[in-house]
Structures are given as structure tokens and as C-alpha cells.
Write a protein that holds these residues in place. Structure first.
Motif, PDB file in Angstrom:
ATOM      1  N   GLU A  63      22.659 -14.552  26.231  1.00 56.00           N
ATOM      2  CA  GLU A  63      21.788 -15.696  25.994  1.00 56.00           C
ATOM      3  C   GLU A  63      21.551 -15.799  24.489  1.00 56.00           C
ATOM      4  N   ILE A  64      21.547 -17.021  23.959  1.00 60.41           N
ATOM      5  CA  ILE A  64      21.379 -17.240  22.524  1.00 60.41           C
ATOM      6  C   ILE A  64      20.011 -17.868  22.258  1.00 60.41           C
ATOM      7  N   GLU A  65      19.306 -17.291  21.309  1.00 54.79           N
ATOM      8  CA  GLU A  65      18.076 -17.895  20.794  1.00 54.79           C
ATOM      9  C   GLU A  65      18.268 -18.198  19.312  1.00 54.79           C
ATOM     10  N   ILE A  66      17.784 -19.342  18.884  1.00 50.82           N
ATOM     11  CA  ILE A  66      17.712 -19.626  17.458  1.00 50.82           C
ATOM     12  C   ILE A  66      16.310 -20.119  17.142  1.00 50.82           C
ATOM     13  N   GLU A  67      15.930 -20.028  15.874  1.00 48.99           N
ATOM     14  CA  GLU A  67      14.558 -20.329  15.469  1.00 48.99           C
ATOM     15  C   GLU A  67      14.526 -21.242  14.247  1.00 48.99           C
ATOM     16  N   PRO A  68      15.074 -22.450  14.367  1.00 44.87           N
ATOM     17  CA  PRO A  68      15.029 -23.376  13.233  1.00 44.87           C
ATOM     18  C   PRO A  68      13.615 -23.884  12.994  1.00 44.87           C
ATOM     19  N   GLN A 104      21.220  -2.308  27.475  1.00 43.92           N
ATOM     20  CA  GLN A 104      21.443  -3.615  28.093  1.00 43.92           C
ATOM     21  C   GLN A 104      21.146  -4.696  27.059  1.00 43.92           C
ATOM     22  N   ILE A 105      22.164  -5.169  26.377  1.00 45.31           N
ATOM     23  CA  ILE A 105      21.986  -6.221  25.366  1.00 45.31           C
ATOM     24  C   ILE A 105      22.385  -7.546  26.006  1.00 45.31           C
ATOM     25  N   THR A 106      21.386  -8.318  26.385  1.00 48.91           N
ATOM     26  CA  THR A 106      21.635  -9.579  27.089  1.00 48.91           C
ATOM     27  C   THR A 106      21.210 -10.809  26.293  1.00 48.91           C
ATOM     28  N   ARG A 107      20.542 -10.604  25.176  1.00 49.16           N
ATOM     29  CA  ARG A 107      19.969 -11.710  24.417  1.00 49.16           C
ATOM     30  C   ARG A 107      20.195 -11.466  22.935  1.00 49.16           C
ATOM     31  N   LEU A 108      20.656 -12.496  22.225  1.00 46.66           N
ATOM     32  CA  LEU A 108      20.833 -12.416  20.778  1.00 46.66           C
ATOM     33  C   LEU A 108      19.945 -13.468  20.129  1.00 46.66           C
ATOM     34  N   ASP A 109      18.982 -13.012  19.343  1.00 47.22           N
ATOM     35  CA  ASP A 109      18.092 -13.890  18.595  1.00 47.22           C
ATOM     36  C   ASP A 109      18.656 -13.990  17.181  1.00 47.22           C
ATOM     37  N   LEU A 110      19.119 -15.164  16.804  1.00 45.90           N
ATOM     38  CA  LEU A 110      19.864 -15.341  15.556  1.00 45.90           C
ATOM     39  C   LEU A 110      19.027 -15.920  14.426  1.00 45.90           C
ATOM     40  N   ALA A 112      26.777 -12.291   8.876  1.00 43.32           N
ATOM     41  CA  ALA A 112      25.729 -11.551   9.589  1.00 43.32           C
ATOM     42  C   ALA A 112      26.019 -11.492  11.086  1.00 43.32           C
ATOM     43  N   TYR A 113      26.457 -12.614  11.662  1.00 40.52           N
ATOM     44  CA  TYR A 113      26.681 -12.650  13.104  1.00 40.52           C
ATOM     45  C   TYR A 113      27.889 -11.806  13.508  1.00 40.52           C
TER      46      TYR A 113
END
Length: 422
Positions: free
Chosen positions: A271-276, A230-236, A213-214
Motif C-alpha cells: 500500500e502506498i501513502e504520500i503526504e503532499p 511484515q512490510i505492507t505499507r510504504l509512506d513516501l 530515495a525510493y
């Protein structure tokens, strides 16, 4: 790793005996370990040290505000999926700029609440939602920061009820339509695109589906940047699983997960966001119950507990396994007995385990369900007019009730009679 261990033959939560909590609050109850919650959060935070990042706890897994406060003080953001969860996060002291709003059915009222109270971003799931959010934002004179949730059509190889990244699932925008939907977003004056969102499912026990997926997200990032976005953030998203059954192979560590993210996406400078959720809260909680009866059937014996499917629905809903252990440690060499372990609700589905081998049990004995911190208390109900069970938080040698058991009177008082029945 968790902080529920036997000491001198008794099960402890950190430095508090489980039997002491049971004596104080009654059974059944949930108990959470502060040390486990913070340790699991820190593992994810450290795993993303290669980039600017935010670990947002998926509070749908466990939403008690005391737990949220513990994680917020450790540095976590929150991933919410409803207005109620948003307000819980705020009540726990989480600032709006650390709250991400996910979910497929956000209402105009929820959008307005978050825009007025502060929000890091909305993870938008569809074009109709995007248009509605634009209208709400413009009516308030605000700009809503958004990512678009892209459905990458990747099989997460998990339970069908918690898979979210395949084309037939209700979640997200098909990746084949991403460019046109981002183009539409760029025309809406009440929105500001900040990145891409993806989430393929829950309780994943291998990294390959994430990496597939990534890789698609990485390619899409390059394409959208070439289109002028402007893609500055990836929410995974989240989804990394836990070992419910101790005999199974352990899922990947957060450090392995972070290394895979760096390898797949690190070159993009986002910037990376994750949501565990589950991996932070699952092993941080137990449900503790008491044996009411030991019943001999035609071809099996039953342990009948005072906990039921309304208290912990995962086995009935997902055929989920939870290790079930006695609160008093069995003596070395104790031969196990085999039981169907059930609750008192009038449903055959009120069965926690079949033909499970545990130490021989007697009425009054306490048992603990391991890995019950995620999707336990949050999914509980009052089916059969059984009051919701207490939640307890342990910190070192201290414990506190963080949600009390309502009385029958309090439960019944929530109903009301129409005037023609008075």
C-alpha cells in the motif's frame, strides 16, 4: 492550475471578485479556492491508481478546519505533526484511521491522545521515541501501528532549511542502522510494525532525488522482509514543489510522480501513502493586501503595503519569491514600474520583493500574492501587535470567512497581569 483569473479587468477567485471580498472583510486577508484544493488532491489520487493508496494532506502547510473538511470530503487523509494538528483534523471530521502522526518530538501526551482517539500509524523517528510509544501503548492496553522513518542520506537539492533526507538532518533513523532498529521494534509488545516511512524534503522540483530515495526504500523492503518483518505499507512523504515564479520551468506533474513510484516500488505489492502539502494548498491561496503609500527613496521607489512579514513570512525567512499582481488588471501596453515592495513592520527584513516590476500603483490599490496558500497563514504571528489576518474560503460564487480577524481588544485580552501589578 488555479482558479484565480482576471475577468473583464478584475481578479476573481472562482466566481467571486477579489475586490468584493476586500470590501467585506478588509485587508490584508488570505483567500482559498475550493475548486483548486479539490483538483490538486484528485491529481495525486489519480496518480496512485495503480495501487492501494491513501493521499494524506500535510496539514502543516494549511490547517484551517474548513480547508481540511474540503479535502476530507474529497477522500484525503491527514498527516499531522502535533497534538494540536491531530485535534484540528478530528474537528474537521477526519476519522483516526485516516490520520498519520509524523514529527521528531512526539510527547507522551500526544501519543496517548492519538491512541485513544484513533490513529492510522505513527511515523517513528528515533529509538527513544519508539520505546516511549511502546510504554504509552502498553499502559493503555493498546497496540500502536508504526512505520520507522528512514533517513536515506539523499540530497533533495532544495533550500537548506527544508531539506530533511541528508545524514546531517535531524529527521529519521540512518538507513545504515535500519535493520537493527526494526529488530528492536519487533521485540516491543506495544508496537506493530506495518511499513517504512521516508521523506527527504520540501519544494523539490525534479524527480531524481525522490527516485534515488525510493530505490533505497525498495531495497530495504526486500531486506526487512527477508529478516521476517511484515512490510505492507510504504509512506513516501511529500515534497513535490510548485512554480512560485511563473517564468521558471514547471516542476513534475503528479502523474509523472505517480509513474515514477510505480516504476520504482510497484513490484513490491505494498500500500502506498504520500503526504503532499504545498502542491495541494500552495496555488490554492492568495494573500491580498492594500497599498498604503508609494514612497520615493534615494535610488528606488517603495510600495508600502498593509500586509507584512508577520502575515506572510516566507520571503523574509526563505528569500522566497511570490508573484505579486494587481487586483485590477493593467490595460494592454501599460509600462511597468519598479518597486521594492515592503510591509509596515519595523524590520528591514519586512521586504516582499526588491526591484520588482509591476504595473504602476497608487495608495488604495489592491495587490495579490500568488501561491500563498501553503506556509502562509499557518506561519503567521502577531509580531508588532498586528492581529492575525482573516482567512476566506470561496466555493463557486460564494465566500465565507473561515477565521475572523481578532479585534485589538481580543488580542490584548489574552494577556493577563499578575496580582502584584493590579
Amino acid at each position: 492550475m488555479d482558479h484565480f483569473l482576471y475577468r473583464n479587468g478584475a481578479l476573481y477567485a472562482e466566481d467571486v471578485a477579489i475586490a468584493d471580498i476586500a470590501a467585506a472583510v478588509g485587508t490584508p486577508f488570505y483567500v482559498y479556492s475550493t475548486a483548486t484544493l479539490t483538483r490538486h488532491f484528485q491529481l495525486f489520487d489519480e496518480a496512485l491508481g495503480f495501487a492501494d493508496h491513501l493521499v494524506c494532506f500535510a496539514m502543516k502547510s494549511l490547517s484551517n478546519i474548513a480547508v481540511l473538511r474540503v479535502l476530507a470530503q474529497a477522500g484525503a487523509g491527514m498527516d499531522v505533526v502535533s497534538g494540536g494538528e491531530y485535534l484540528r483534523a478530528k474537528a474537521a471530521g477526519v476519522p483516526g484511521d485516516r490520520i498519520v502522526f509524523s514529527g521528531v518530538g512526539k510527547t507522551a501526551d500526544e501519543m496517548r491522545m492519538a491512541l485513544q482517539g484513533g490513529i492510522r500509524q505513527f511515523n517513528v523517528e528515533s529509538e527513544p521515541e519508539m520505546v516511549a510509544l511502546d510504554a504509552v501503548a502498553r499502559s493503555l492496553g493498546k497496540i500502536a501501528p508504526i512505520t520507522l522513518r528512514i533517513n536515506p542520506d539523499v540530497d533533495a537539492k532544495t533550500h537548506a532549511k527544508i531539506a530533511t533526507g541528508k545524514s546531517e538532518n535531524k529527521f529519521g533513523i540512518p538507513i545504515s542502522r535500519a535493520r537493527e532498529v526494526y529488530a528492536l521494534a519487533a521485540t516491543l509488545k506495544g508496537l506493530k510494525v506495518v511499513g517504512i516511512d521516508v521523506h527527504i524534503g520540501s519544494q523539490l522540483t525534479e524527480l531524481a532525488p525522490f527516485e534515488a530515495a525510493y530505490a533505497k526504500v525498495a531495497e530495504l523492503t526486500e531486506v526487512l522482509r527477508a529478516d521476517g518483518h511484515q512490510i505492507t505499507r510504504l509512506d513516501l512523504g511529500g515534497g513535490l514543489g510548485i512554480p512560485y515564479e511563473r517564468s521558471n520551468a514547471a516542476p513534475p506533474l503528479p502523474s509523472d510522480y505517480g509513474a515514477m513510484i510505480e516504476r520504482t516500488l510497484g513490484h513490491l505489492g505494498c500500500e502506498i501513502e504520500i503526504e503532499p502539502g504545498r502542491l495541494i494548498s500552495g496555488n490554492a491561496g492568495l494573500m491580498v493586501s492594500q497599498v498604503i503609500y508609494v514612497k520615493s527613496g534615494e535610488d528606488r521607489d517603495f510600495l508600502i503595503l498593509d500586509g507584512a512579514m508577520n502575515d506572510l513570512i516566507r520571503p523574509a525567512m526563505y528569500d522566497a519569491w511570490h508573484d505579486i499582481i494587481p487586483v485590477v488588471e493593467p490595460a494592454p501596453g501599460t509600462e511597468p514600474a519598479r518597486y521594492d515592495i515592503v510591509g509596515p513592520v519595523c524590520e528591514s527584513g519586512d521586504t516582499f520583493a526588491k526591484a520588482r516590476e509591476v504595473a504602476p500603483m497608487q495608495p488604495g490599490d489592491l495587490v495579490a500574492f500568488r501561491s500563498a496558500g501553503a506556509y502562509g497563514a499557518v506561519m503567521a504571528s502577531e509580531y508588532n501587535s498586528r492581529p492575525l489576518i482573516p482567512e476566506v474560503l470561496v466555493h463557486g460564487d460564494q465566500f465565507a470567512v473561515i477565521r475572523k480577524r481578532p479585534s485589538y481588544e481580543e488580542m490584548i485580552a489574552r494577556d493577563s497581569l499578575p496580582e502584584w501589578l493590579d
